[in-house]
Enzyme design. Structure first.
Site, PDB file in Angstrom:
ATOM      1  N   LYS A  55      38.291  69.198 -67.574  1.00 31.73           N
ATOM      2  CA  LYS A  55      37.528  68.032 -68.028  1.00 31.73           C
ATOM      3  C   LYS A  55      37.009  68.233 -69.443  1.00 31.73           C
ATOM      4  O   LYS A  55      37.046  67.312 -70.269  1.00 31.73           O
ATOM      5  CB  LYS A  55      36.377  67.746 -67.060  1.00 31.73           C
ATOM      6  CG  LYS A  55      35.655  66.446 -67.370  1.00 31.73           C
ATOM      7  CD  LYS A  55      34.854  65.917 -66.196  1.00 31.73           C
ATOM      8  CE  LYS A  55      33.682  66.783 -65.840  1.00 31.73           C
ATOM      9  NZ  LYS A  55      32.708  66.062 -64.964  1.00 31.73           N
ATOM     10  N   ARG A  90      37.515  66.394 -75.130  1.00 29.56           N
ATOM     11  CA  ARG A  90      37.655  66.782 -76.530  1.00 29.56           C
ATOM     12  C   ARG A  90      38.998  66.355 -77.121  1.00 29.56           C
ATOM     13  O   ARG A  90      39.079  65.966 -78.291  1.00 29.56           O
ATOM     14  CB  ARG A  90      37.454  68.297 -76.672  1.00 29.56           C
ATOM     15  CG  ARG A  90      35.995  68.738 -76.484  1.00 29.56           C
ATOM     16  CD  ARG A  90      35.897  70.230 -76.240  1.00 29.56           C
ATOM     17  NE  ARG A  90      34.514  70.726 -76.231  1.00 29.56           N
ATOM     18  CZ  ARG A  90      33.699  70.661 -75.184  1.00 29.56           C
ATOM     19  NH1 ARG A  90      34.131  70.101 -74.053  1.00 29.56           N
ATOM     20  NH2 ARG A  90      32.475  71.146 -75.256  1.00 29.56           N
ATOM     21  N   GLY A 135      27.764  63.249 -68.713  1.00 29.87           N
ATOM     22  CA  GLY A 135      26.872  63.778 -69.735  1.00 29.87           C
ATOM     23  C   GLY A 135      27.651  64.407 -70.877  1.00 29.87           C
ATOM     24  O   GLY A 135      27.244  64.309 -72.040  1.00 29.87           O
ATOM     25  N   SER A 193      23.710  75.774 -74.515  1.00 30.24           N
ATOM     26  CA  SER A 193      24.383  74.537 -74.124  1.00 30.24           C
ATOM     27  C   SER A 193      25.584  74.289 -75.019  1.00 30.24           C
ATOM     28  O   SER A 193      25.434  74.056 -76.224  1.00 30.24           O
ATOM     29  CB  SER A 193      23.420  73.350 -74.206  1.00 30.24           C
ATOM     30  OG  SER A 193      24.125  72.132 -74.071  1.00 30.24           O
ATOM     31  N   ASP A 201      28.723  75.402 -64.041  1.00 34.96           N
ATOM     32  CA  ASP A 201      29.109  74.370 -63.072  1.00 34.96           C
ATOM     33  C   ASP A 201      29.550  74.954 -61.735  1.00 34.96           C
ATOM     34  O   ASP A 201      29.747  74.206 -60.774  1.00 34.96           O
ATOM     35  CB  ASP A 201      30.243  73.512 -63.640  1.00 34.96           C
ATOM     36  CG  ASP A 201      29.765  72.571 -64.724  1.00 34.96           C
ATOM     37  OD1 ASP A 201      28.593  72.155 -64.669  1.00 34.96           O
ATOM     38  OD2 ASP A 201      30.550  72.252 -65.630  1.00 34.96           O
TER      39      ASP A 201
END
EC number: 2.5.1.19
Length: 436
Positions: A19, A24, A92, A166, A319
């Site tokens: 994903k 991207r 997000g 992040s 995740d």
């Protein structure tokens, strides 16, 4: 939906495209003049929403076959003024990264999403983008969606030391830096997923990455490049591979091979942890595709034991903690997962959601600060219903648990699985999993 104790899982499968790379690839196609060809694109709802947004910003985006797409972009700085709000659904990643793409362009855009995405914090991405000259015209309470931004006529480069580990925040800054003259630099204390850096290089940008401190990095990008069209082969998503991987490890007698999985060192934290726990996993046919390391993974049913998972590993498996917690339930001994504060700002408060799911299914656990501690006994009683809180990874994780639990495991909602792994249920059934 309910999953039940199954016989040995067996077979060879390919999970959906990654994903992170899929998002991207579309965005870089948007910012490139010419045609970008993408194969293996994840065709889940999150990525399809990003494709739609790229069209709104001026790109010609077409599907030419299963997983095969072309993007005719407008170049760095060439984005069009969107006529309608940019709706990212549940993503997000799509929203925060596209804020970076849009934020250094002299256009106005409104970002929005579904009820779940509207609960998630966006200021962490907006704060550094304002340093480029971006203006937040309107926002919901607490810096949440819907948010309207207006980019500057002339963006200025920035040096940003990220206060959180992040990849989304880092990527938003680097993507904004593409349309700022001079050098934009991001400094991170803990190295996070480097897909943006790799793809910048793949499309011809000038990027320098150097070590910073014990676990961090300094990434410097020379702005206003002319990105060159480059084909993208999207590898299988390791976050999706995590579910059949753990399922095969905890169901006795299983023998499953997952092909073409991304093996980027900043994405293999779960693999490292499972091997430490005693999982029988072989890495086969290692190779490089579109700048990313790829391999096939063969996993067999294993006897697992508890381990201590260090906090610095969290960015490489953020995740995967929900399904790791499931694996920990079937391990003998205590597994302590440290430094999980980022789980509190995912699709749900994943730390709380995982703990609640463990409680409903009879697994001994405790949260201490930002650590999740699971006291495994080699088995899970099962039960339910597990509340998924509109979170696809919570749903899939506890369905995996049910395949090896003493009693069936029921989850309250599987709708959101389509955001990342549309074929999860039929795929697990083909391996021999009992889901109904």
């Amino acid at each position: 939906m309910t999953s039940r104790r199954s016989g040995a899982l067996a077979g060879t499968l390919t999970v959906p495209g990654d994903k992170s790379i899929s998002h991207r690839a579309l965005m870089f196609g948007l910012m490139t003049v010419g045609e970008t060809k993408i194969t293996g694109l994840l065709e889940g709802e999150d990525v399809l929403n990003t494709a739609k947004v790229c069209r709104q910003l001026g790109a010609k985006v077409e599907r030419t076959g299963p997983g095969a797409w072309t993007v005719h972009g407008v170049g760095v700085g060439g984005l069009h003024q969107p006529a309608e709000p940019l709706d990212f659904g549940n993503s997000g990643t799509g929203a925060r990264l596209m804020m970076g793409v849009v934020g250094a362009n002299p256009i106005r855009a409104t970002f929005d999403g579904d009820a779940s995405l509207r609960k998630r914090p966006m200021r962490r991405a907006l704060d550094p983008l304002e340093l480029f000259g971006l203006t937040v015209v309107a926002q919901a309470e607490g810096g949440r969606l819907p948010i309207t931004i207006e980019g500057p006529k002339n963006a200025i480069p920035v040096t940003y030391a990220s206060p959180v580990a992040s990849a989304q925040v880092k990527s938003a800054v680097l993507l904004a830096g593409l349309n700022a003259p001079g050098v934009t630099t991001v400094i991170e204390k803990e190295a996070t997923r480097d897909h943006t850096e790799r793809m910048l290089i793949h499309f011809g940008a000038d990027v320098t990455v150097t070590p910073e401190g014990e676990h961090g990095r300094r990434i410097a990008l020379v702005g206003q490049p002319e990105l060159k069209p480059a084909p993208v082969v999207v590898p299988a998503d390791p976050s999706s591979a995590a579910f059949p991987l753990v399922a095969a490890a905890i169901v006795p007698g299983s023998d499953v091979t997952i092909t073409g999985v991304m093996m980027n060192p900043l994405r293999t934290g779960l693999l490292t942890t499972l091997i430490e726990m005693g999982a029988d996993i072989q890495t086969l046919n290692a190779r490089v595709e579109s700048g990313e390391d790829v391999a096939d993974l063969r996993v067999r049913g294993s006897k697992l034991h508890g381990v201590d998972v260090p906090a610095h590993r969290a960015p490489s498996m953020i995740d995967e903690y929900p399904v790791l917690a499931v694996a920990a339930a079937f391990a003998i001994g205590t597994t302590r997962m440290r430094g999980l504060h980022e789980l509190r700002v995912k699709e749900s408060d994943r730390l709380a959601a995982v703990a609640a799911g463990l409680a409903v299914t009879g697994v001994d656990h405790v949260i201490e600060g930002d650590d999740l501690i699971v006291r495994g006994t080699g088995r899970a009683p099962g039960g339910g219903p597990v509340e998924t809180h509109m979170d696809h990874r919570i749903a899939m994780s506890f369905l995996v648990m049910g395949l090896a639990a003493d009693n069936p495991v029921t989850v309250d909602d599987t709708t959101f699985i389509a955001t990342s792994f549309p074929d999860f249920i039929p795929l697990m059934r083909r391996l021999g999993g009992e889901l109904s």
